[in-house]
Design an enzyme around this catalytic site. Structure first.
Site, mmCIF file in Angstrom:
data_model
loop_
_atom_site.group_PDB
_atom_site.id
_atom_site.type_symbol
_atom_site.label_atom_id
_atom_site.label_comp_id
_atom_site.label_asym_id
_atom_site.label_seq_id
_atom_site.Cartn_x
_atom_site.Cartn_y
_atom_site.Cartn_z
ATOM 1 N N GLU A 211 3.652 4.048 6.133
ATOM 2 C CA GLU A 211 2.471 3.196 5.935
ATOM 3 C C GLU A 211 1.411 3.967 5.149
ATOM 4 O O GLU A 211 1.350 5.199 5.222
ATOM 5 C CB GLU A 211 1.956 2.793 7.329
ATOM 6 C CG GLU A 211 0.685 1.994 7.384
ATOM 7 C CD GLU A 211 0.783 0.588 6.793
ATOM 8 O OE1 GLU A 211 1.055 0.521 5.577
ATOM 9 O OE2 GLU A 211 0.549 -0.396 7.510
ATOM 10 N N ASP A 212 0.575 3.245 4.411
ATOM 11 C CA ASP A 212 -0.491 3.937 3.674
ATOM 12 C C ASP A 212 -1.600 4.407 4.612
ATOM 13 O O ASP A 212 -2.069 5.532 4.523
ATOM 14 C CB ASP A 212 -1.064 3.036 2.549
ATOM 15 C CG ASP A 212 -1.539 1.668 3.055
ATOM 16 O OD1 ASP A 212 -1.333 1.345 4.242
ATOM 17 O OD2 ASP A 212 -2.115 0.924 2.239
ATOM 18 N N ASP B 95 -5.505 1.945 10.466
ATOM 19 C CA ASP B 95 -6.950 1.759 10.637
ATOM 20 C C ASP B 95 -7.200 1.328 12.080
ATOM 21 O O ASP B 95 -7.327 2.156 12.974
ATOM 22 C CB ASP B 95 -7.392 0.720 9.590
ATOM 23 C CG ASP B 95 -8.874 0.448 9.596
ATOM 24 O OD1 ASP B 95 -9.633 1.196 10.222
ATOM 25 O OD2 ASP B 95 -9.303 -0.533 8.959
ATOM 26 N N ASP C 212 -5.865 -0.336 -1.973
ATOM 27 C CA ASP C 212 -6.633 -1.193 -2.873
ATOM 28 C C ASP C 212 -7.944 -1.660 -2.274
ATOM 29 O O ASP C 212 -8.140 -1.659 -1.057
ATOM 30 C CB ASP C 212 -5.808 -2.434 -3.220
ATOM 31 C CG ASP C 212 -5.731 -3.404 -2.033
ATOM 32 O OD1 ASP C 212 -5.313 -2.965 -0.934
ATOM 33 O OD2 ASP C 212 -6.102 -4.574 -2.193
ATOM 34 N N ARG D 107 -5.139 0.620 -6.849
ATOM 35 C CA ARG D 107 -3.903 1.210 -6.321
ATOM 36 C C ARG D 107 -3.330 2.294 -7.232
ATOM 37 O O ARG D 107 -2.616 3.185 -6.793
ATOM 38 C CB ARG D 107 -2.829 0.133 -6.147
ATOM 39 C CG ARG D 107 -3.135 -0.914 -5.097
ATOM 40 C CD ARG D 107 -1.880 -1.739 -4.822
ATOM 41 N NE ARG D 107 -2.148 -2.979 -4.119
ATOM 42 C CZ ARG D 107 -2.276 -3.094 -2.795
ATOM 43 N NH1 ARG D 107 -2.183 -2.034 -2.037
ATOM 44 N NH2 ARG D 107 -2.510 -4.268 -2.244
ATOM 45 N N PHE E 2 -14.120 3.094 4.272
ATOM 46 C CA PHE E 2 -13.144 2.434 3.419
ATOM 47 C C PHE E 2 -12.742 3.341 2.258
ATOM 48 O O PHE E 2 -13.585 3.971 1.625
ATOM 49 C CB PHE E 2 -13.714 1.120 2.884
ATOM 50 C CG PHE E 2 -12.675 0.244 2.262
ATOM 51 C CD1 PHE E 2 -11.825 -0.521 3.036
ATOM 52 C CD2 PHE E 2 -12.525 0.213 0.883
ATOM 53 C CE1 PHE E 2 -10.851 -1.312 2.458
ATOM 54 C CE2 PHE E 2 -11.554 -0.576 0.289
ATOM 55 C CZ PHE E 2 -10.713 -1.336 1.078
ATOM 56 N N VAL E 3 -11.439 3.413 1.982
ATOM 57 C CA VAL E 3 -10.932 4.264 0.892
ATOM 58 C C VAL E 3 -10.039 3.456 -0.054
ATOM 59 O O VAL E 3 -9.448 2.448 0.343
ATOM 60 C CB VAL E 3 -10.133 5.478 1.452
ATOM 61 C CG1 VAL E 3 -11.051 6.486 2.114
ATOM 62 C CG2 VAL E 3 -9.039 5.035 2.423
ATOM 63 N N GLY F 22 0.764 -1.245 0.000
ATOM 64 C CA GLY F 22 0.000 0.000 0.000
ATOM 65 C C GLY F 22 0.791 1.288 0.000
ATOM 66 O O GLY F 22 0.318 2.314 -0.478
ATOM 67 N N LYS G 254 -7.259 6.707 10.610
ATOM 68 C CA LYS G 254 -8.686 6.708 10.975
ATOM 69 C C LYS G 254 -8.758 6.698 12.505
ATOM 70 O O LYS G 254 -8.787 5.617 13.118
ATOM 71 C CB LYS G 254 -9.375 5.450 10.428
ATOM 72 C CG LYS G 254 -9.503 5.389 8.916
ATOM 73 C CD LYS G 254 -10.220 4.086 8.528
ATOM 74 C CE LYS G 254 -10.302 3.899 7.040
ATOM 75 N NZ LYS G 254 -10.766 2.537 6.672
HETATM 76 P P1 IMP Z 1 -4.973 -2.041 10.531
HETATM 77 O O1 IMP Z 1 -4.112 -3.182 11.005
HETATM 78 O O2 IMP Z 1 -6.421 -2.293 10.837
HETATM 79 O O3 IMP Z 1 -4.512 -0.692 11.026
HETATM 80 O O4 IMP Z 1 -4.912 -2.038 8.962
HETATM 81 C C1 IMP Z 1 -3.786 -1.667 8.275
HETATM 82 C C2 IMP Z 1 -3.810 -2.109 6.844
HETATM 83 O O5 IMP Z 1 -5.124 -2.441 6.376
HETATM 84 C C3 IMP Z 1 -3.349 -0.994 5.940
HETATM 85 O O6 IMP Z 1 -1.969 -1.050 5.751
HETATM 86 C C4 IMP Z 1 -4.113 -1.246 4.657
HETATM 87 O O7 IMP Z 1 -3.381 -2.124 3.828
HETATM 88 C C5 IMP Z 1 -5.379 -1.919 5.091
HETATM 89 N N1 IMP Z 1 -6.504 -0.946 5.164
HETATM 90 C C6 IMP Z 1 -7.059 -0.420 6.278
HETATM 91 N N2 IMP Z 1 -8.044 0.437 5.979
HETATM 92 C C7 IMP Z 1 -8.121 0.451 4.624
HETATM 93 C C8 IMP Z 1 -8.939 1.189 3.692
HETATM 94 O O8 IMP Z 1 -9.821 2.008 4.034
HETATM 95 N N3 IMP Z 1 -8.685 0.953 2.370
HETATM 96 C C9 IMP Z 1 -7.741 0.083 1.933
HETATM 97 N N4 IMP Z 1 -6.943 -0.611 2.759
HETATM 98 C C10 IMP Z 1 -7.138 -0.422 4.111
#
Ligand code: IMP
Length: 175
Positions: free
Chosen positions: A100-101, A104, A160, A166, A153-154, A46, A132
């Site tokens: 990081e992208d 979440d 992606d 992407r 979700f984005v 990402g 977020k």
């Molecule tokens: P986390 O572990 O829940 O913080 O998620 C992290 C990873 O989930 C990110 O690096 C993304 O690859 C993916 N992710 C989380 N939210 C989104 C979203 O809104 N769109 C796309 N990928 C997401």
């Protein structure tokens, strides 16, 4: 509006706004890490677009590396991070910036921090394009944040939906 597979997404953050924000983040990193030669570690897949644009705005010496984890399927976090792959640089006594992208739930970043701390870097900072805040389940401190966004979700600009989207140069939000 764009359609990816079965879902529709509307424009959210345009390309120019992203670039303007990255210029500011790059300047902050340059100021904070002068003489420190930090190593930026991009989290694949990402972050590829974010890190490649971000480094163009950093004017002190840096190194760039990438790691890969796996945690997500579809549009909801599984909360499971299996493993971290691809790190072949010694991080002991280095200034590390994780790129990081999106943060979440924060679970992936929590796991990445745990793994990287073991390597005893001098400092460990996080730069995330998107955060977020309402979705966070772990108290992750992000030092360089592109944009704080609502818990929706984005896609686009590296992010992606089931592997697609992407390549979009701007960010779209699920309708
Ligand atoms: P986390 O572990 O829940 O913080 O998620 C992290 C990873 O989930 C990110 O690096 C993304 O690859 C993916 N992710 C989380 N939210 C989104 C979203 O809104 N769109 C796309 N990928 C997401």
């Amino acid at each position: 509006m764009v359609t990816i597979k079965d879902k529709q997404f509307s424009p959210f953050i345009d390309a120019e706004t992203i670039q303007q924000r990255l210029e500011i983040l790059g300047e902050e990193i340059t100021k904070d890490f002068q003489e420190k030669t930090p190593i930026l570690i991009g989290i694949l897949n990402g972050s590829f677009m974010f890190i490649s644009d971000l480094v163009k705005h950093i004017s002190c010496p840096i190194e760039v590396s990438f790691i890969r984890i796996s945690s997500y399927e579809g549009t909801e976090s599984t909360g499971e991070v299996t493993s971290i792959m691809g790190l072949n640089t010694d991080l002991k006594d280095r200034h590390v910036i994780i790129v990081e992208d999106i943060v979440d739930t924060g679970l992936s970043m929590y796991r990445i921090l745990e793994e990287l701390k073991i390597m005893q870097p001098s400092s460990l900072s996080i730069s995330t394009l998107l955060l977020k805040p309402d979705a966070l389940k772990h108290p992750i401190e992000c030092r360089y944040i592109g944009f704080e966004i609502p818990n929706k979700f984005v896609v686009g600009y590296g992010l992606d939906y089931d592997g697609l989207g992407r390549n979009l140069p701007e960010i779209y939000q699920l309708k």
